[in-house]
Motif scaffolding. Structure first.
Motif, PDB file in Angstrom:
ATOM      1  N   ILE A  12       0.175   0.526   5.011  1.00 33.43           N
ATOM      2  CA  ILE A  12      -0.029   1.836   5.642  1.00 33.43           C
ATOM      3  C   ILE A  12      -1.265   2.499   5.032  1.00 33.43           C
ATOM      4  O   ILE A  12      -1.345   2.679   3.811  1.00 33.43           O
ATOM      5  N   GLN A  13      -2.210   2.838   5.886  1.00 33.26           N
ATOM      6  CA  GLN A  13      -3.408   3.553   5.452  1.00 33.26           C
ATOM      7  C   GLN A  13      -3.276   5.004   5.910  1.00 33.26           C
ATOM      8  O   GLN A  13      -3.237   5.285   7.102  1.00 33.26           O
ATOM      9  N   SER A  14      -3.210   5.932   4.947  1.00 31.42           N
ATOM     10  CA  SER A  14      -3.053   7.354   5.269  1.00 31.42           C
ATOM     11  C   SER A  14      -4.394   8.055   5.072  1.00 31.42           C
ATOM     12  O   SER A  14      -4.909   8.140   3.946  1.00 31.42           O
ATOM     13  N   TYR A  15      -4.943   8.556   6.173  1.00 35.36           N
ATOM     14  CA  TYR A  15      -6.252   9.209   6.134  1.00 35.36           C
ATOM     15  C   TYR A  15      -6.080  10.724   6.237  1.00 35.36           C
ATOM     16  O   TYR A  15      -5.452  11.231   7.166  1.00 35.36           O
ATOM     17  N   ASN A  16      -6.659  11.454   5.253  1.00 36.13           N
ATOM     18  CA  ASN A  16      -6.619  12.912   5.231  1.00 36.13           C
ATOM     19  C   ASN A  16      -7.982  13.428   5.687  1.00 36.13           C
ATOM     20  O   ASN A  16      -8.982  13.277   4.989  1.00 36.13           O
ATOM     21  N   SER A  17      -8.004  14.044   6.874  1.00 35.71           N
ATOM     22  CA  SER A  17      -9.282  14.489   7.428  1.00 35.71           C
ATOM     23  C   SER A  17      -9.870  15.678   6.666  1.00 35.71           C
ATOM     24  O   SER A  17     -11.085  15.912   6.715  1.00 35.71           O
ATOM     25  N   LEU A  18      -9.041  16.434   5.940  1.00 39.34           N
ATOM     26  CA  LEU A  18      -9.550  17.584   5.181  1.00 39.34           C
ATOM     27  C   LEU A  18     -10.307  17.131   3.933  1.00 39.34           C
ATOM     28  O   LEU A  18     -11.324  17.733   3.561  1.00 39.34           O
ATOM     29  N   THR A  19      -9.811  16.097   3.284  1.00 42.93           N
ATOM     30  CA  THR A  19     -10.461  15.605   2.058  1.00 42.93           C
ATOM     31  C   THR A  19     -11.293  14.350   2.313  1.00 42.93           C
ATOM     32  O   THR A  19     -11.998  13.888   1.413  1.00 42.93           O
ATOM     33  N   ASP A  20     -11.186  13.795   3.530  1.00 43.51           N
ATOM     34  CA  ASP A  20     -11.888  12.569   3.901  1.00 43.51           C
ATOM     35  C   ASP A  20     -11.520  11.425   2.946  1.00 43.51           C
ATOM     36  O   ASP A  20     -12.360  10.636   2.533  1.00 43.51           O
ATOM     37  N   GLU A  21     -10.239  11.338   2.628  1.00 44.97           N
ATOM     38  CA  GLU A  21      -9.744  10.306   1.722  1.00 44.97           C
ATOM     39  C   GLU A  21      -8.700   9.434   2.430  1.00 44.97           C
ATOM     40  O   GLU A  21      -7.954   9.909   3.289  1.00 44.97           O
ATOM     41  N   THR A  22      -8.684   8.182   2.031  1.00 45.28           N
ATOM     42  CA  THR A  22      -7.695   7.251   2.573  1.00 45.28           C
ATOM     43  C   THR A  22      -6.880   6.654   1.436  1.00 45.28           C
ATOM     44  O   THR A  22      -7.441   6.136   0.470  1.00 45.28           O
ATOM     45  N   VAL A  23      -5.587   6.741   1.545  1.00 44.26           N
ATOM     46  CA  VAL A  23      -4.682   6.179   0.544  1.00 44.26           C
ATOM     47  C   VAL A  23      -3.931   5.014   1.184  1.00 44.26           C
ATOM     48  O   VAL A  23      -3.377   5.146   2.279  1.00 44.26           O
ATOM     49  N   THR A  24      -3.937   3.869   0.508  1.00 41.75           N
ATOM     50  CA  THR A  24      -3.257   2.680   1.023  1.00 41.75           C
ATOM     51  C   THR A  24      -1.983   2.424   0.233  1.00 41.75           C
ATOM     52  O   THR A  24      -1.989   2.465  -0.993  1.00 41.75           O
ATOM     53  N   GLU A  25      -0.899   2.192   0.948  1.00 43.08           N
ATOM     54  CA  GLU A  25       0.369   1.875   0.290  1.00 43.08           C
ATOM     55  C   GLU A  25       1.069   0.748   1.052  1.00 43.08           C
ATOM     56  O   GLU A  25       0.763   0.485   2.221  1.00 43.08           O
ATOM     57  N   TYR A  26       2.009   0.105   0.365  1.00 46.96           N
ATOM     58  CA  TYR A  26       2.740  -1.013   0.956  1.00 46.96           C
ATOM     59  C   TYR A  26       4.238  -0.687   0.933  1.00 46.96           C
ATOM     60  O   TYR A  26       4.762  -0.243  -0.095  1.00 46.96           O
ATOM     61  N   LYS A  27       4.878  -0.897   2.063  1.00 43.97           N
ATOM     62  CA  LYS A  27       6.308  -0.610   2.172  1.00 43.97           C
ATOM     63  C   LYS A  27       7.036  -1.777   2.819  1.00 43.97           C
ATOM     64  O   LYS A  27       6.414  -2.683   3.392  1.00 43.97           O
ATOM     65  N   LYS A  28       8.347  -1.726   2.749  1.00 42.55           N
ATOM     66  CA  LYS A  28       9.167  -2.732   3.420  1.00 42.55           C
ATOM     67  C   LYS A  28       9.056  -2.521   4.926  1.00 42.55           C
ATOM     68  O   LYS A  28       9.086  -1.389   5.403  1.00 42.55           O
ATOM     69  N   LEU A  29       8.929  -3.615   5.662  1.00 40.19           N
ATOM     70  CA  LEU A  29       8.810  -3.529   7.111  1.00 40.19           C
ATOM     71  C   LEU A  29      10.070  -2.875   7.684  1.00 40.19           C
ATOM     72  O   LEU A  29      11.185  -3.299   7.374  1.00 40.19           O
ATOM     73  N   PRO A  30       9.920  -1.832   8.530  1.00 40.88           N
ATOM     74  CA  PRO A  30      11.090  -1.200   9.161  1.00 40.88           C
ATOM     75  C   PRO A  30      11.924  -2.224   9.918  1.00 40.88           C
ATOM     76  O   PRO A  30      11.382  -3.130  10.550  1.00 40.88           O
TER      77      PRO A  30
END
Length: 225
Positions: A89-107
């Motif tokens: 999962i790549q979470s992009y924050n448009s206010l800070t222009d940052e992307t955080v990548t995390e790994y989770k169990k497949l739903p």
């Protein structure tokens, strides 16, 4: 004397002609029978060849169908998600222009899903997002890459687009505070509707959008006074 010789020769000629005619007739009959037998033989051979060819083609068709079926099954298996698929999962924050990548169990709902299913999952994600994601300003979810080995999605956040964080409404008896998603209960206030003014009851019946926590407790304090 000459007459007898002539008759003798005539009889011999007739006999020879008869014998020759009989032989010719027998010959023609034999040839016709042979030709008939040959035609029958050719027909039988042709039928046998046709049956053989048909059986060979049928066997080949079965082999091709089986090969295609196995190929489709293999391809289907190779193009669906499983419990070993890496869920990124790549979470992009448009206010800070940052992307955080995390790994989770497949739903669980994605196990066995193909690309189209994964695309629908992303399109419908906001309909079932958590209150936390609503407050964080989740705007969209998109499919980045798909394979049986790895599924990557991108979540786009913009907290500035969150119009209200809380929502007040009554259940006919009590004032209830929801998060802005209007589905998740934040607090059951213990404030009874009958204690409020007619104007306040009318507002609560429609629902009140509350910008932040400060405004929320300001309204609740006013209700309690």
């Amino acid at each position: 004397m000459k007459g007898k010789v002539f008759r003798y020769i005539s009889v011999c000629c007739l006999f020879l002609a008869f014998f020759a005619g009989a032989n010719y007739y027998c010959y023609r009959s034999a040839m016709e029978h042979f030709e008939s037998m040959q035609e029958e033989h050719e027909e039988r051979v042709g039928e046998q060849v046709q049956v053989y060819v048909s059986n060979e083609m049928a066997d080949q068709m079965k082999q091709v169908e089986e090969s295609v079926r196995k190929s489709v099954q293999t391809e289907s298996t190779q193009n669906t998600l499983n419990t070993n698929t890496v869920y990124q999962i790549q979470s992009y924050n448009s206010l800070t222009d940052e992307t955080v990548t995390e790994y989770k169990k497949l739903p669980e709902k994605l196990v066995g899903a193909d690309r189209e299913d994964a695309q629908k999952f992303c399109e419908q994600y906001k309909d079932h997002m958590s209150a936390e994601e609503y407050l964080d300003g989740l705007q969209s979810v998109s499919l980045v890459s798909f394979s049986a080995d790895r599924l990557t999605i991108c979540k786009n956040y913009d907290q500035s687009k969150v119009k209200f964080r809380y929502y007040l409404i009554s259940d006919g008896t009590e004032v209830i505070a929801y998060y802005g998603d209007m589905k998740t209960v934040y607090e059951r206030t213990g404030i009874f509707v009958k204690s409020l003014s007619k104007k306040e009851r009318k507002q609560l019946k429609k629902g009140i959008e509350v910008k932040d926590e400060e405004e929320l407790y300001g309204i609740l304090e006013n209700y309690s006074s």
